[in-house]
Write a protein that holds these residues in place. Structure first.
Motif, PDB file in Angstrom:
ATOM      1  N   SER A   5       3.469  -2.365   2.802  1.00  0.00           N
ATOM      2  CA  SER A   5       2.180  -2.040   2.207  1.00  0.00           C
ATOM      3  C   SER A   5       2.255  -0.784   1.339  1.00  0.00           C
ATOM      4  CB  SER A   5       1.110  -1.936   3.299  1.00  0.00           C
ATOM      5  OG  SER A   5       0.735  -0.613   3.519  1.00  0.00           O
ATOM      6  N   SER A   6       3.405  -0.118   1.299  1.00  0.00           N
ATOM      7  CA  SER A   6       3.433   1.125   0.525  1.00  0.00           C
ATOM      8  C   SER A   6       3.894   0.917  -0.913  1.00  0.00           C
ATOM      9  CB  SER A   6       4.305   2.166   1.221  1.00  0.00           C
ATOM     10  OG  SER A   6       5.652   1.801   1.169  1.00  0.00           O
ATOM     11  N   LEU A   7       4.260  -0.324  -1.264  1.00  0.00           N
ATOM     12  CA  LEU A   7       4.651  -0.587  -2.658  1.00  0.00           C
ATOM     13  C   LEU A   7       3.646  -1.558  -3.270  1.00  0.00           C
ATOM     14  CD1 LEU A   7       8.495  -1.157  -2.158  1.00  0.00           C
ATOM     15  CD2 LEU A   7       7.309   0.978  -2.571  1.00  0.00           C
ATOM     16  N   ASP A   8       3.176  -1.241  -4.474  1.00  0.00           N
ATOM     17  CA  ASP A   8       2.228  -2.119  -5.167  1.00  0.00           C
ATOM     18  C   ASP A   8       2.905  -3.456  -5.473  1.00  0.00           C
ATOM     19  OD1 ASP A   8       0.503  -3.429  -6.890  1.00  0.00           O
ATOM     20  OD2 ASP A   8      -0.086  -1.597  -7.935  1.00  0.00           O
ATOM     21  N   PRO A   9       2.387  -4.570  -4.906  1.00  0.00           N
ATOM     22  CA  PRO A   9       3.073  -5.860  -5.071  1.00  0.00           C
ATOM     23  C   PRO A   9       3.145  -6.347  -6.514  1.00  0.00           C
ATOM     24  CG  PRO A   9       0.902  -6.144  -4.068  1.00  0.00           C
ATOM     25  CD  PRO A   9       1.188  -4.671  -4.084  1.00  0.00           C
ATOM     26  N   ARG A  10       2.327  -5.779  -7.397  1.00  0.00           N
ATOM     27  CA  ARG A  10       2.319  -6.263  -8.779  1.00  0.00           C
ATOM     28  C   ARG A  10       3.237  -5.461  -9.687  1.00  0.00           C
ATOM     29  NH1 ARG A  10      -1.947  -9.789  -8.717  1.00  0.00           N
ATOM     30  NH2 ARG A  10      -1.387 -10.453 -10.789  1.00  0.00           N
ATOM     31  N   MET A  11       3.914  -4.460  -9.140  1.00  0.00           N
ATOM     32  CA  MET A  11       4.739  -3.621 -10.005  1.00  0.00           C
ATOM     33  C   MET A  11       6.217  -3.845  -9.707  1.00  0.00           C
ATOM     34  SD  MET A  11       2.447  -0.176  -9.868  1.00  0.00           S
ATOM     35  CE  MET A  11       3.382   0.881 -10.924  1.00  0.00           C
ATOM     36  N   PHE A  66      10.657  -7.309  -8.087  1.00  0.00           N
ATOM     37  CA  PHE A  66       9.365  -7.026  -7.469  1.00  0.00           C
ATOM     38  C   PHE A  66       9.592  -6.739  -5.981  1.00  0.00           C
ATOM     39  CE2 PHE A  66       7.821  -9.432 -11.138  1.00  0.00           C
ATOM     40  CZ  PHE A  66       6.756  -8.629 -11.507  1.00  0.00           C
ATOM     41  N   HIS A  98       8.470  -8.014  -3.308  1.00  0.00           N
ATOM     42  CA  HIS A  98       8.651  -9.147  -2.407  1.00  0.00           C
ATOM     43  C   HIS A  98      10.051  -9.742  -2.498  1.00  0.00           C
ATOM     44  CE1 HIS A  98       7.573 -11.330  -6.116  1.00  0.00           C
ATOM     45  NE2 HIS A  98       8.384 -12.238  -5.641  1.00  0.00           N
ATOM     46  N   GLN A  99      10.808  -9.323  -3.505  1.00  0.00           N
ATOM     47  CA  GLN A  99      12.176  -9.832  -3.625  1.00  0.00           C
ATOM     48  C   GLN A  99      13.179  -8.941  -2.895  1.00  0.00           C
ATOM     49  OE1 GLN A  99      11.790  -9.755  -7.930  1.00  0.00           O
ATOM     50  NE2 GLN A  99      12.211 -11.942  -7.991  1.00  0.00           N
ATOM     51  N   GLU A 120       8.877   0.442 -12.321  1.00  0.00           N
ATOM     52  CA  GLU A 120       7.556   1.044 -12.532  1.00  0.00           C
ATOM     53  C   GLU A 120       7.122   1.864 -11.329  1.00  0.00           C
ATOM     54  OE1 GLU A 120       5.051  -2.170 -14.918  1.00  0.00           O
ATOM     55  OE2 GLU A 120       6.125  -3.061 -13.236  1.00  0.00           O
TER      56      GLU A 120
END
Lengths: 537, 272
Positions: free
Chosen positions: A364-370, A412, A414-415, A374
C-alpha cells in the motif's frame, strides 16, 4: 510404536487444473496420536494448502491431482460430504491466523462455542454450559460468565485467539491444525497464546500440526519439523536435530535468516539530530479523548539506529508519525538540528527533505498507477536546482544502491515481489539523501529470507550513507540484529532505554523482560545449525 | 501491440455507428426531418421510407439521424457536468474531511433522497424546458451519485501509505490529491459515467415523454418514443426503432466502458 498412525498423507499432489500448476507436489507425512509436528515454509510453499487438503477445505480453483490422505483408518477421498462434516471439529480441529475475522461478529461468544458442542456431542444444555465455562476459565478468560454473553469485538486479538482455541479444544479433537495461529498477534501475546495451546494439547493428548513461517516458534513447540519450499518437502526430521544440523541448503538458508546480534558499534557523541520533548497526544476530544502519548522525551543522534519497541497500543507508531510530521501533537516540541519544526519556519524545507519514512506494507505504500521510476523520482520534484537528466541519473543510482538496477525502472509495483517493492520504498526514502529515516515496521510484512535481505540492505546503506534511523518494530529479534540503542515503550510512556546490549542482557523493567521472553537467543551449533535458548520471563 | 478485446470491438462498433450517424444526420438526411407528408402518414417500412414514417408522415430514419446528435449532445453534456461537479465535490469532501465533509455529505444525501427524475423536473421548472435546461437539470440531478462514489474512493485511498509517502516527500495537499488520489479514482468513475450515459439517455426520453424535453418539432430519440405511444397498435415501428437505437447505444457504451476500465488499470498493462 505399533499403533496405526492418526494421519497419513501419501505423495499428495495439489494443483490448479485450469493453468496446470502444482501448489503441492508429492508430499508425504505420517502423524501419530499425540505427536506434534511443525510445517515451516515461506509464502507460496504450499504449507497451508497441504493442511486444507487434509480437512477437505481446498479453494475451488485447487483440486487433488494425486496421492491420498488417510485419517484414522479412512481414506478422506472416499468420505461423503456428510461424513466429512462430522469429522471436522470433532475429529480434526482448525485454528486460523486471523482472530479478528474467524469469529462471527454478530453472535455472542457463548453461542459460538455452544454450536460445536450441540452439533457433535450428546450433552444437554446445562452440560454444555458447564463445559464452556470450564474451558473459558482454562484458556485464561478472567470472567467466563460475562464472556459467554459478550460479542467478539469486546475482546482483544489475543483474547479472541484464546476463545478460538477454547472453541476448538472443547470438542477434544484427535488432531489440531493451527495455521499461523499467532502471526497476527504481538510478540508477547504470541508467546502466551502458544504456551496455552501447547499446554492444552499436552493435557488432552491431541496431535498437532503447527503451520508457520517462524522457525524459532515451531522449534519451541514441536517434536518434528517438515520444511517446505515451492510445494515440495525438502527436509524432515526431529526438531532439535534439524536445527543443529540441517542437511538441506534451503533449511540452512532459513536458519541463517533468523536475526542474530551484530557486533556493537561506537556512535560518536554528537548534538542530537532530532529531539522530542514532552510529547503528548490524545485521539478524540473532550471526555472521549484517548491519550496515546503521555509526555515522551527522545533524542536521535546522527548516524545511530534507534529502535522503538513495544506491543500494539504502546504508541510507538504514533510517535514515529509525529516525528515524520504526519501527525500534529497536542503538546510538546519536535526539534530538528536544534530548530523547532514548524510548517512556517525557514528550516521546514530542510527538515522535510531530510526526514523520510519507509512504511510497513509495501503493497500500500507505492502508488499502483506509477512506474518505479516515477515513484523514486517523486521526492526529487522538490529539488528545484536538479535537472531532469540529473534526476534520471539519481533514480538509476539509488535503484542500484538498493540492489534493483535500472532495468526495474519501467515496471509497475504489481509486477514486483514484496521484497522488491520494499526496496523501491527504501529507494524513494533515500532519493534525497536524508539524514533521518523512520522505518515503521519496515520488515514485518516480509517473508523470512526476504526480511533478512532487507535488514541487511538497510544496515549496509546506513553504514555507507550514515543516516540516522528510527526503527519502529514489535519484533525484538530484528531489533537485536540492527539497533544501536533500544527504546522500550509501553502504554504511551518510555519504559526503559539504553544501548542494545544493556537492554537485551540486563533489562531492568519487568515489561522489557516479558518482551524479551518472546525472542530466543541463537548460538551457532557444531552441526552448522543453531541452538535456541529462550529467556525467562 | 495488444489486440483489442471483444468488448472493445463490439462496443466501439456500436458507439462508432452512433457517432457517424449523428455527424451525417446534422448535415444530411434522406428527407427533411421536419417536412410533413400526409400521404405517407403512419407508412410502414418500405423502400421509400426505410424505417417508415410517423403520424405526420415525417421520415423516421431522417428524424432518428437528426435526433442522434441532439440526444448525444444532451447526454454527453449532462454526464460531463455531473462528472466534473461530482468529482470536485466528492474529492474535496473526502480529502478535507471534518466540517466541510459533513456539510457536503448532508447536502448530497438530501439531493439523493429525491428520485433523480423528480429533482430534474423541479429544476426544469426553474431553468425552463429547453436543451440547456435539460442538460443543467439532469447534470445537477446526477451529481450526488458521482460525488458519493468519488468521496468513498478518496476516503479509502487517503488511508493508504503512498499518500503519507507523498506528504512526507513534501508535496502539497492539492498536488497529492491531483497526482495520487484522483488518478486512482478513474476505474470506479469510468464504470459510473458509462452507465450514467445510459441513464441520461433514458431520463431525457422520460422528460420528453412528460412533455418537458427538447420542445417539438425538433426530434430527439426520447420525444420520438413519447410521440409514438398513441400509435403503438397501428404503427409499432415508430416506438421500436428509437427504442432499438437507445438500447444499442447503451450496450455499446457500457461495453466500451468496461474495455476502457481494463485498459486504464495498470495491473492489466505490462502483462505478457
Amino acid at each position: 510404536m505399533n499403533t496405526p498412525p492418526l494421519l497419513t498423507v501419501d505423495r499428495l499432489v495439489l494443483g490448479a487444473t485450469a493453468v496446470a500448476t502444482q501448489v503441492v507436489n508429492g508430499v508425504s507425512l505420517t502423524l501419530r496420536r499425540g505427536e506434534r509436528i511443525g510445517i515451516v515454509g515461506e509464502s507460496g510453499s504450499g504449507k497451508s494448502m497441504l493442511m486444507r487438503a487434509v480437512i477437505g477445505l481446498l479453494p475451488p480453483a485447487i483440486s487433488k491431482l494425486g496421492g491420498s490422505v488417510r485419517f484414522e483408518d479412512r481414506d478422506m477421498g472416499d468420505l461423503q460430504p456428510e461424513e466429512l462434516r462430522k469429522l471436522r471439529g470433532k475429529g480434526i480441529g482448525l485454528i486460523f491466523q486471523e482472530p479478528m475475522t474467524s469469529l462471527n461478529p454478530a453472535l455472542t461468544i457463548g453461542h459460538q462455542l455452544e454450536e460445536g458442542l450441540a452439533l457433535h456431542t450428546a450433552m444437554d444444555a446445562t452440560g454444555r454450559r458447564d463445559a464452556i465455562l470450564a474451558m473459558l476459565r482454562r484458556v485464561g478468560i478472567a470472567d467466563p460468565d460475562a464472556a459467554v454473553r459478550a460479542f467478539p469485538h469486546e475482546f482483544s486479538g489475543g483474547m479472541r485467539q484464546r476463545i478460538m482455541i477454547a472453541s476448538v479444544m472443547l470438542l477434544e479433537p484427535a488432531l489440531l491444525i493451527a495455521d499461523e495461529p499467532t502471526t497476527a498477534l504481538d510478540a508477547v501475546v504470541q508467546r502466551e497464546v502458544l504456551e496455552l495451546l501447547h499446554a492444552l494439547v499436552e493435557e488432552k493428548g491431541t496431535a498437532m500440526v503447527l503451520i508457520s513461517h517462524d522457525m524459532a516458534m515451531v522449534a519451541q513447540y514441536t517434536d518434528r519439523v517438515l520444511v517446505m519450499q515451492k510445494g515440495v518437502c525438502v527436509e524432515e526430521g526431529a526438531t532439535s536435530e534439524l536445527l543443529r544440523a540441517p542437511r538441506h541448503e534451503y533449511t540452512r538458508k532459513l536458519l541463517s535468516a533468523l536475526p542474530r546480534r551484530a557486533p556493537a558499534r561506537a556512535i560518536a557523541p554528537n548534538a542530537p539530530l532530532a529531539s522530542v520533548r514532552n510529547m503528548k497526544l490524545a485521539y478524540g476530544s473532550g471526555s472521549s479523548a484517548k491519550a496515546v502519548l503521555h509526555g515522551i522525551d527522545l533524542d536521535i543522534h546522527p548516524g545511530e539506529i534507534v529502535a522503538l519497541v513495544g506491543g500494539s497500543g504502546s504508541g510507538k507508531t504514533t510517535l514515529g508519525r509525529i516525528i515524520a510530521g504526519l501527525l500534529q501533537p497536542n503538546e510538546g516540541t519536535l526539534t530538528f538540528r536544534g530548530q523547532a519544526v514548524n510548517r512556517k519556519s525557514g528550516g521546514y524545507a530542510d527538515y522535510r527533505a531530510n526526514c523520510q519514512m519507509v512504511f510497513q506494507d509495501p503493497y500500500s505504500s507505492l502508488d499502483p498507477r506509477m512506474r518505479v521510476r516515477e515513484i523514486v523520482a517523486a521526492p526529487l520534484r522538490h529539488e528545484k536546482s536538479m535537472h531532469s537528466t540529473a534526476r534520471r541519473e539519481r533514480v538509476n543510482e539509488v535503484l542500484s544502491e538498493v540492489g534493483l538496477g535500472p532495468q526495474f525502472a519501467d515496471r509497475f509495483p504489481h509486477q514486483l515481489s514484496g521484497g522488491q517493492r520494499q526496496r523501491v520504498a527504501i529507494a524513494r526514502a533515500l532519493a534525497r539523501r536524508p539524514d533521518l529515516v523512520i522505518a515503521d515496521e519496515a520488515v514485518s510484512a516480509l517473508d523470512m529470507t526476504v526480511k533478512a535481505q532487507i535488514l541487511k540492505l538497510l544496515s549496509q546503506l546506513q553504514e555507507q550513507q550514515g543516516f540516522a534511523c528510527l526503527f519502529i518494530s514489535h519484533d525484538l529479534g530484528v531489533v537485536e540484529q540492527i539497533a544501536d540503542r533500544v527504546v522500550v515503550m509501553h502504554r504511551g510512556v518510555i519504559e526503559e532505554q539504553g544501548s542494545r546490549d544493556e537492554i537485551f542482557d540486563r533489562p531492568t523493567s519487568s515489561y522489557t523482560r516479558k518482551l524479551l521472553s518472546a525472542v530466543p537467543m541463537l548460538t551457532p551449533a557444531d552441526g552448522g545449525g543453531i541452538d535456541l535458548v529462550w529467556r525467562a520471563a | 501491440m495488444k489486440t483489442l478485446s471483444a468488448n472493445a470491438m463490439v462496443g466501439g462498433l456500436f458507439v462508432g455507428a452512433f457517432v457517424i450517424a449523428a455527424c451525417i444526420g446534422s448535415v444530411w438526411t434522406p428527407y427533411d426531418p421536419m417536412a410533413l407528408d400526409m400521404k405517407a402518414r403512419l407508412a410502414g417500412p418500405s423502400t421509400q421510407h426505410l424505417l417508415g414514417a410517423d403520424e405526420f408522415g415525417r421520415d423516421v430514419l431522417s428524424r432518428l439521424m437528426l435526433g442522434a446528435s441532439a440526444s448525444g449532445i444532451v447526454s454527453l453534456a449532462t454526464v460531463a457536468i455531473a462528472t466534473v461537479l461530482g468529482t470536485a465535490l466528492g474529492s474535496i469532501s473526502g480529502y478535507l474531511g471534518g466540517w466541510t465533509d459533513r456539510v457536503l455529505v448532508a447536502v448530497t444525501n438530501a439531493l439523493l433522497a429525491f428520485p433523480g427524475i423528480l429533482l430534474a423536473l423541479g429544476l426544469l421548472a426553474i431553468f425552463g424546458a429547453n436543451k440547456y435546461g435539460i442538460v443543467l437539470a439532469l447534470g445537477i440531478a446526477y451529481t450526488p451519485s458521482v460525488a458519493r462514489i468519488v468521496r468513498g474512493t478518496v476516503l479509502s485511498l487517503r488511508e493508504r501509505e503512498f499518500i503519507d509517502a507523498s506528504r512526507i516527500s513534501g508535496d502539497s495537499g492539492l498536488y497529492t490529491l491531483l497526482r495520487h488520489i484522483l488518478p486512482n479514482c478513474i476505474a470506479p468513475l469510468t464504470v459510473l459515467t458509462t452507465s450514467m450515459f445510459g441513464w441520461t439517455l433514458l431520463s431525457e426520453s422520460a422528460l420528453s415523454f412528460l412533455g418537458l424535453g427538447v420542445p417539438p418539432p425538433a426530434p430527439t430519440w426520447g420525444n420520438m418514443l413519447a410521440a409514438a405511444r398513441p400509435y403503438l397498435a397501428q404503427a409499432a415501428w415508430l416506438a421500436i426503432f428509437p427504442g432499438l437505437c437507445i438500447s444499442i447505444v447503451l450496450l455499446g457504451i457500457n461495453l466500451l466502458g468496461d474495455a476502457l476500465r481494463d485498459r486504464l488499470d495498470p495491473k492489466m498493462r505490462g502483462m505478457q
